[in-house]
Design a protein around this motif. Structure first.
Motif, mmCIF file in Angstrom:
data_model
loop_
_atom_site.group_PDB
_atom_site.id
_atom_site.type_symbol
_atom_site.label_atom_id
_atom_site.label_comp_id
_atom_site.label_asym_id
_atom_site.label_seq_id
_atom_site.Cartn_x
_atom_site.Cartn_y
_atom_site.Cartn_z
ATOM 1 N N ALA A 52 0.684 -1.259 -0.094
ATOM 2 C CA ALA A 52 -0.075 0.073 0.312
ATOM 3 C C ALA A 52 0.587 1.265 -0.047
ATOM 4 O O ALA A 52 0.347 2.249 -0.582
ATOM 5 C CB ALA A 52 -0.889 -0.015 1.102
ATOM 6 N N LEU A 53 1.946 1.238 0.669
ATOM 7 C CA LEU A 53 2.667 2.315 0.995
ATOM 8 C C LEU A 53 4.158 2.449 0.271
ATOM 9 O O LEU A 53 4.736 3.563 0.265
ATOM 10 C CB LEU A 53 2.931 2.798 2.415
ATOM 11 C CG LEU A 53 1.491 2.781 3.227
ATOM 12 C CD1 LEU A 53 1.917 2.762 4.903
ATOM 13 C CD2 LEU A 53 0.886 3.818 2.999
ATOM 14 N N VAL A 165 -2.125 -15.328 3.014
ATOM 15 C CA VAL A 165 -3.054 -14.580 3.952
ATOM 16 C C VAL A 165 -3.074 -13.017 3.209
ATOM 17 O O VAL A 165 -4.264 -12.395 3.373
ATOM 18 C CB VAL A 165 -2.502 -14.393 5.284
ATOM 19 C CG1 VAL A 165 -3.013 -13.184 6.002
ATOM 20 C CG2 VAL A 165 -2.677 -15.590 6.111
ATOM 21 N N THR A 166 -2.048 -12.492 2.762
ATOM 22 C CA THR A 166 -1.939 -11.161 2.011
ATOM 23 C C THR A 166 -2.715 -11.183 1.018
ATOM 24 O O THR A 166 -3.542 -10.169 0.736
ATOM 25 C CB THR A 166 -0.519 -10.712 1.770
ATOM 26 O OG1 THR A 166 0.284 -10.639 2.998
ATOM 27 C CG2 THR A 166 -0.406 -9.352 1.078
ATOM 28 N N LYS A 171 -6.900 -6.581 -0.717
ATOM 29 C CA LYS A 171 -7.809 -5.798 -1.486
ATOM 30 C C LYS A 171 -8.596 -5.107 -0.396
ATOM 31 O O LYS A 171 -9.380 -4.089 -0.378
ATOM 32 C CB LYS A 171 -8.795 -6.716 -2.373
ATOM 33 C CG LYS A 171 -9.768 -5.912 -3.221
ATOM 34 C CD LYS A 171 -9.078 -5.953 -4.545
ATOM 35 C CE LYS A 171 -9.985 -5.521 -5.620
ATOM 36 N NZ LYS A 171 -9.186 -4.856 -6.664
ATOM 37 N N LYS A 172 -9.217 -5.805 0.811
ATOM 38 C CA LYS A 172 -10.252 -5.247 1.577
ATOM 39 C C LYS A 172 -9.546 -4.298 2.645
ATOM 40 O O LYS A 172 -10.147 -3.219 3.244
ATOM 41 C CB LYS A 172 -10.819 -6.422 2.576
ATOM 42 C CG LYS A 172 -11.760 -7.465 1.573
ATOM 43 C CD LYS A 172 -12.233 -8.418 2.561
ATOM 44 C CE LYS A 172 -13.180 -9.450 1.579
ATOM 45 N NZ LYS A 172 -13.531 -10.539 2.185
ATOM 46 N N LEU A 173 -8.299 -4.265 2.750
ATOM 47 C CA LEU A 173 -7.507 -3.569 3.917
ATOM 48 C C LEU A 173 -6.811 -2.492 3.248
ATOM 49 O O LEU A 173 -6.434 -1.201 4.052
ATOM 50 C CB LEU A 173 -6.608 -4.470 4.824
ATOM 51 C CG LEU A 173 -7.118 -5.540 5.606
ATOM 52 C CD1 LEU A 173 -6.082 -6.325 6.188
ATOM 53 C CD2 LEU A 173 -8.058 -4.715 6.491
ATOM 54 N N SER A 174 -6.508 -2.405 2.131
ATOM 55 C CA SER A 174 -5.510 -1.564 1.410
ATOM 56 C C SER A 174 -6.376 -0.232 1.534
ATOM 57 O O SER A 174 -5.644 0.878 1.347
ATOM 58 C CB SER A 174 -5.201 -2.000 0.059
ATOM 59 O OG SER A 174 -6.485 -1.869 -0.978
#
Length: 189
Positions: A52-53, A165-166, A171-174
């Motif tokens: 994400a970052l 797990v990633t 997709k839900k956490l990003s």
């Protein structure tokens, strides 16, 4: 990077590292011959942050995670285990995030994690052979058996587990991780 963005970046990294420290407390022994080699999912927040970052964020999260864990749990390995955790975690997170940032797609995410797993296995074998196992005081003649029966399989298993797990959660956490400003601001009237 302006001051607000820098603070936001550090807050996100610190939060993900704190989650990683909690996940480190839940270790699963995987290889009976080497009970000290345990699987945990503490690299997942670092990989999520790296995706994400950016790859630097993933490495920063790995460093924060190890530092915070040493504060919370201390060390029983005189720091060798913590150095190993950081080096091997970073050898997974950095290449995965770097490759994913070239092209953000599901197929590139898969490819990046396959390459990162190979990177972690290769780096883990080399680091254990030349640095970590000798620092632990392992007899030189025991190191090859440890690497083949312990270090190599645990890194393969860990790479596959973290990747799975990633893939399921990114997709839900990003959107939460990427949110521009996670700090709540009050408007002064």
């Amino acid at each position: 990077m302006n001051r607000s963005k820098a603070i936001n970046f550090m807050v996100k990294c610190a939060m993900l590292a704190a989650i990683a420290v909690v996940l480190m407390q839940f270790e699963i022994p995987v290889i009976p011959a080497f009970p000290f080699l345990k699987l945990d999912f503490s690299d997942v927040p670092a990989l999520l942050g790296g995706f994400a970052l950016g790859p630097i964020a993933g490495v920063v999260i790995e460093a924060f995670k190890v530092f915070l864990d040493m504060i919370v749990s201390g060390t029983v390995t005189a720091g060798v285990g913590e150095v190993a955790n950081f080096l091997i975690g970073a050898s997974f997170v950095y290449p995965a995030a770097l490759i994913y940032h070239k092209r953000k797609s599901f197929s590139f995410a898969l490819i990046s994690m396959l390459i990162a797993t190979a990177s972690m296995v290769i780096f883990g074998v080399l680091a254990n052979y030349f640095i970590l196992a000798p620092l632990y005081g392992m007899a030189p003649e025991a190191i090859p058996a440890y690497i083949v029966g312990g270090a190599l399989p645990i890194n393969l298993i860990k790479g596959a587990a973290i990747s799975l797990v990633t893939l399921v959660s990114y997709k839900k956490l990003s959107p939460i991780i990427k949110k521009e400003n996670i700090m709540i601001r009050k408007k002064v009237a």
